[in-house]
Design a protein around this motif. Structure first.
Motif, mmCIF file in Angstrom:
data_model
loop_
_atom_site.group_PDB
_atom_site.id
_atom_site.type_symbol
_atom_site.label_atom_id
_atom_site.label_comp_id
_atom_site.label_asym_id
_atom_site.label_seq_id
_atom_site.Cartn_x
_atom_site.Cartn_y
_atom_site.Cartn_z
ATOM 1 N N SER A 1 5.417 -29.939 32.765
ATOM 2 C CA SER A 1 4.726 -31.214 32.969
ATOM 3 C C SER A 1 3.222 -31.051 33.090
ATOM 4 O O SER A 1 2.507 -32.024 33.325
ATOM 5 C CB SER A 1 5.262 -31.881 34.246
ATOM 6 O OG SER A 1 6.647 -32.092 34.150
ATOM 7 N N GLY A 2 2.744 -29.832 32.978
ATOM 8 C CA GLY A 2 1.304 -29.616 33.083
ATOM 9 C C GLY A 2 0.966 -28.488 34.029
ATOM 10 O O GLY A 2 1.221 -27.314 33.735
ATOM 11 N N TYR A 3 0.457 -28.852 35.212
ATOM 12 C CA TYR A 3 0.029 -27.850 36.194
ATOM 13 C C TYR A 3 0.591 -28.209 37.570
ATOM 14 O O TYR A 3 0.690 -29.384 37.932
ATOM 15 C CB TYR A 3 -1.497 -27.776 36.268
ATOM 16 C CG TYR A 3 -2.137 -27.308 34.981
ATOM 17 C CD1 TYR A 3 -2.421 -25.963 34.780
ATOM 18 C CD2 TYR A 3 -2.453 -28.212 33.959
ATOM 19 C CE1 TYR A 3 -3.002 -25.524 33.592
ATOM 20 C CE2 TYR A 3 -3.031 -27.786 32.777
ATOM 21 C CZ TYR A 3 -3.301 -26.433 32.600
ATOM 22 O OH TYR A 3 -3.873 -26.004 31.421
ATOM 23 N N ALA A 4 0.949 -27.171 38.322
ATOM 24 C CA ALA A 4 1.482 -27.368 39.674
ATOM 25 C C ALA A 4 1.066 -26.193 40.543
ATOM 26 O O ALA A 4 0.657 -25.138 40.038
ATOM 27 C CB ALA A 4 3.007 -27.486 39.648
ATOM 28 N N LEU A 5 1.147 -26.377 41.837
ATOM 29 C CA LEU A 5 0.813 -25.303 42.765
ATOM 30 C C LEU A 5 1.898 -24.235 42.745
ATOM 31 O O LEU A 5 3.094 -24.540 42.751
ATOM 32 C CB LEU A 5 0.679 -25.850 44.190
ATOM 33 C CG LEU A 5 -0.524 -26.754 44.473
ATOM 34 C CD1 LEU A 5 -0.411 -27.330 45.882
ATOM 35 C CD2 LEU A 5 -1.831 -25.987 44.323
ATOM 36 N N ARG A 6 1.469 -22.991 42.730
ATOM 37 C CA ARG A 6 2.404 -21.894 42.941
ATOM 38 C C ARG A 6 2.751 -21.857 44.432
ATOM 39 O O ARG A 6 2.057 -22.464 45.250
ATOM 40 C CB ARG A 6 1.777 -20.568 42.520
ATOM 41 C CG ARG A 6 1.465 -20.461 41.042
ATOM 42 C CD ARG A 6 1.052 -19.052 40.683
ATOM 43 N NE ARG A 6 2.171 -18.122 40.793
ATOM 44 C CZ ARG A 6 2.027 -16.787 40.816
ATOM 45 N NH1 ARG A 6 0.816 -16.246 40.790
ATOM 46 N NH2 ARG A 6 3.088 -16.008 40.894
ATOM 47 N N PRO A 7 3.812 -21.154 44.827
ATOM 48 C CA PRO A 7 4.153 -21.081 46.251
ATOM 49 C C PRO A 7 2.989 -20.631 47.129
ATOM 50 O O PRO A 7 2.794 -21.170 48.221
ATOM 51 C CB PRO A 7 5.307 -20.077 46.278
ATOM 52 C CG PRO A 7 5.970 -20.246 44.954
ATOM 53 C CD PRO A 7 4.844 -20.507 43.983
ATOM 54 N N THR A 8 2.187 -19.674 46.631
ATOM 55 C CA THR A 8 1.038 -19.221 47.433
ATOM 56 C C THR A 8 -0.003 -20.323 47.575
ATOM 57 O O THR A 8 -0.600 -20.493 48.638
ATOM 58 C CB THR A 8 0.396 -17.987 46.785
ATOM 59 O OG1 THR A 8 0.161 -18.252 45.390
ATOM 60 C CG2 THR A 8 1.269 -16.764 46.934
ATOM 61 N N GLY A 9 -0.216 -21.073 46.506
ATOM 62 C CA GLY A 9 -1.175 -22.173 46.577
ATOM 63 C C GLY A 9 -0.690 -23.284 47.477
ATOM 64 O O GLY A 9 -1.449 -23.861 48.264
ATOM 65 N N LEU A 10 0.616 -23.592 47.380
ATOM 66 C CA LEU A 10 1.188 -24.637 48.226
ATOM 67 C C LEU A 10 1.105 -24.233 49.696
ATOM 68 O O LEU A 10 0.744 -25.042 50.557
ATOM 69 C CB LEU A 10 2.645 -24.886 47.826
ATOM 70 C CG LEU A 10 3.408 -25.925 48.643
ATOM 71 C CD1 LEU A 10 2.746 -27.293 48.535
ATOM 72 C CD2 LEU A 10 4.864 -25.992 48.194
ATOM 73 N N GLU A 11 1.435 -22.968 49.986
ATOM 74 C CA GLU A 11 1.386 -22.513 51.378
ATOM 75 C C GLU A 11 -0.037 -22.554 51.919
ATOM 76 O O GLU A 11 -0.256 -22.887 53.078
ATOM 77 C CB GLU A 11 1.947 -21.092 51.473
ATOM 78 C CG GLU A 11 2.058 -20.586 52.896
ATOM 79 C CD GLU A 11 2.743 -19.239 52.988
ATOM 80 O OE1 GLU A 11 2.780 -18.662 54.092
ATOM 81 O OE2 GLU A 11 3.246 -18.752 51.949
ATOM 82 N N LEU A 12 -1.010 -22.224 51.076
ATOM 83 C CA LEU A 12 -2.406 -22.261 51.509
ATOM 84 C C LEU A 12 -2.803 -23.674 51.907
ATOM 85 O O LEU A 12 -3.360 -23.897 52.991
ATOM 86 C CB LEU A 12 -3.312 -21.748 50.383
ATOM 87 C CG LEU A 12 -4.814 -21.881 50.616
ATOM 88 C CD1 LEU A 12 -5.253 -21.004 51.774
ATOM 89 C CD2 LEU A 12 -5.589 -21.538 49.350
ATOM 90 N N VAL A 13 -2.525 -24.650 51.046
ATOM 91 C CA VAL A 13 -2.895 -26.029 51.345
ATOM 92 C C VAL A 13 -2.096 -26.548 52.535
ATOM 93 O O VAL A 13 -2.626 -27.246 53.409
ATOM 94 C CB VAL A 13 -2.687 -26.936 50.118
ATOM 95 C CG1 VAL A 13 -3.090 -28.369 50.445
ATOM 96 C CG2 VAL A 13 -3.508 -26.434 48.930
ATOM 97 N N GLN A 14 -0.811 -26.197 52.606
ATOM 98 C CA GLN A 14 0.013 -26.646 53.729
ATOM 99 C C GLN A 14 -0.529 -26.138 55.056
ATOM 100 O O GLN A 14 -0.535 -26.869 56.052
ATOM 101 C CB GLN A 14 1.458 -26.174 53.543
ATOM 102 C CG GLN A 14 2.237 -26.944 52.494
ATOM 103 C CD GLN A 14 3.611 -26.342 52.252
ATOM 104 O OE1 GLN A 14 3.812 -25.133 52.369
ATOM 105 N NE2 GLN A 14 4.570 -27.188 51.906
#
Length: 336
Positions: A88-101
């Motif tokens: 679908s394009g671009y999404a956060l990787r688990p590391t990116g999601l954890e950083l923002v979370q």
């Protein structure tokens, strides 16, 4: 090089203090457009959407970058480390999601909870207690024995009458009653202790290094705290993570998630593994834990005995310097 008069950025100067991948990550975050991309992807994130992601155009429009303004360059810098390409394009990787979370969960450093009464009796005096939150720390405090802790004996950040205090993200206050906050805090406390006891860092899952230290002149004062080591217990377990520098001071008496201790309580109807919002059980657990007794049997080698008492029964455990259990002795009806 450190101390040289070079054109190196401050980040480059200290680059030898961390893993190159960590330094690269800090460099990636030092740009407003990249931070905006991460935040936009987090806003659109739906964990239950199999087509999770944003198209290049939708992401650029959401960030507000005009066409041809190097948006693609900044996005590609993030791909592979914090962002991934999806169908679908671009999404956060688990590391990116954890950083923002982690940033979102920590928002509200100035968040506070004024002292609020909670239906948990003080295990020392049976008096009334309150919860309070300030400077990212949650405190459970007795209001009836406030002078039990002498400011000269412990860290002054801890309030008088302290029963327990732990750092928690401000999110722990969100949409919860005081009882639910308390249950959530106790649940996390026990989960972290389980990980620490197994040598796993609660923050990054790295390996914890452990060492044992004994206050050889341990002498608790009126507050129950030794002025020489600022602790109730003579034996301290120092745990630290070489990856993220998480650290913790523990005691053998605090190793309640040790399998023998958990089984002892479970056989008597007290389950230490808490579920969501189990306030009654959290209260029962935290009322029981401080009753453990600890005795230093020897300092060379270190041998420590912990006695767990519950409803007239006793569990005696002997630990070595590495906190391995050497002996277990269970006795029923001792207190009858």
């Amino acid at each position: 090089m450190v101390g040289s008069e070079s054109d190196d950025s401050p980040l480059a100067v200290v680059a030898d203090a961390a893993d190159p991948a960590v330094v690269e990550l800090f460099e990636l975050l030092g740009n407003e457009t990249r931070l905006a991309i991460l935040l936009a992807l987090w806003e659109s994130f739906d964990p239950f959407d199999p087509a999770n992601g944003m198209s290049f155009t939708a992401l650029r429009d959401r960030v507000g970058i005009p066409q041809g303004a190097q948006f693609g360059y900044h996005l590609e810098r993030l791909v592979g480390r914090l962002v991934e390409k999806t169908g679908s394009g671009y999404a956060l990787r688990p590391t990116g999601l954890e950083l923002v979370q982690s940033l979102v969960a920590g928002v509200g450093r100035e968040a506070t909870l004024d002292p609020v009464e909670i239906d948990v009796a003080c295990w020392r005096c049976g008096g009334e207690t309150v919860l309070t939150y300030r400077d990212t720390w949650l405190y459970h405090v007795c209001t009836d024995c406030e002078t039990v802790i002498d400011d000269q004996e412990v860290d002054k950040r801890f309030p008088a009458g302290l029963l327990f205090g732990e750092p928690y993200p401000a999110a722990i206050l969100s949409d919860r009653t005081p009882e639910e906050i308390y249950a959530a805090a106790v649940t996390r406390l026990l989960q972290q202790q389980t990980l620490r006891m197994n040598g796993v860092c609660p923050r990054c899952l790295g390996v914890l290094d452990s060492s044992t230290w004994v206050c050889e002149s341990h002498e608790p004062g009126p507050a129950g705290v030794c002025p020489r080591c600022d602790a109730k217990w003579a034996v301290r377990i120092r745990r630290s993570c070489s990856v993220c520098k998480y650290w913790e001071l523990d005691s053998p008496a605090g190793m309640v998630m040790q399998p023998d201790v958990s089984a002892f309580y479970r056989a008597r109807g007290l389950e230490l593994a808490l579920g969501v919002n189990e306030f009654e059980r959290a209260r029962a657990v935290m009322t029981q834990l401080p009753t453990h007794e600890e005795t230093v049997l020897s300092t060379d080698p270190v041998r420590t005995r912990v006695v767990v008492q519950f409803e007239g029964d006793e569990l005696c455990l002997t630990y070595d310097e590495a906190m391995n259990v050497l002996e277990v002795d269970e006795r029923d009806g001792v207190g009858e």
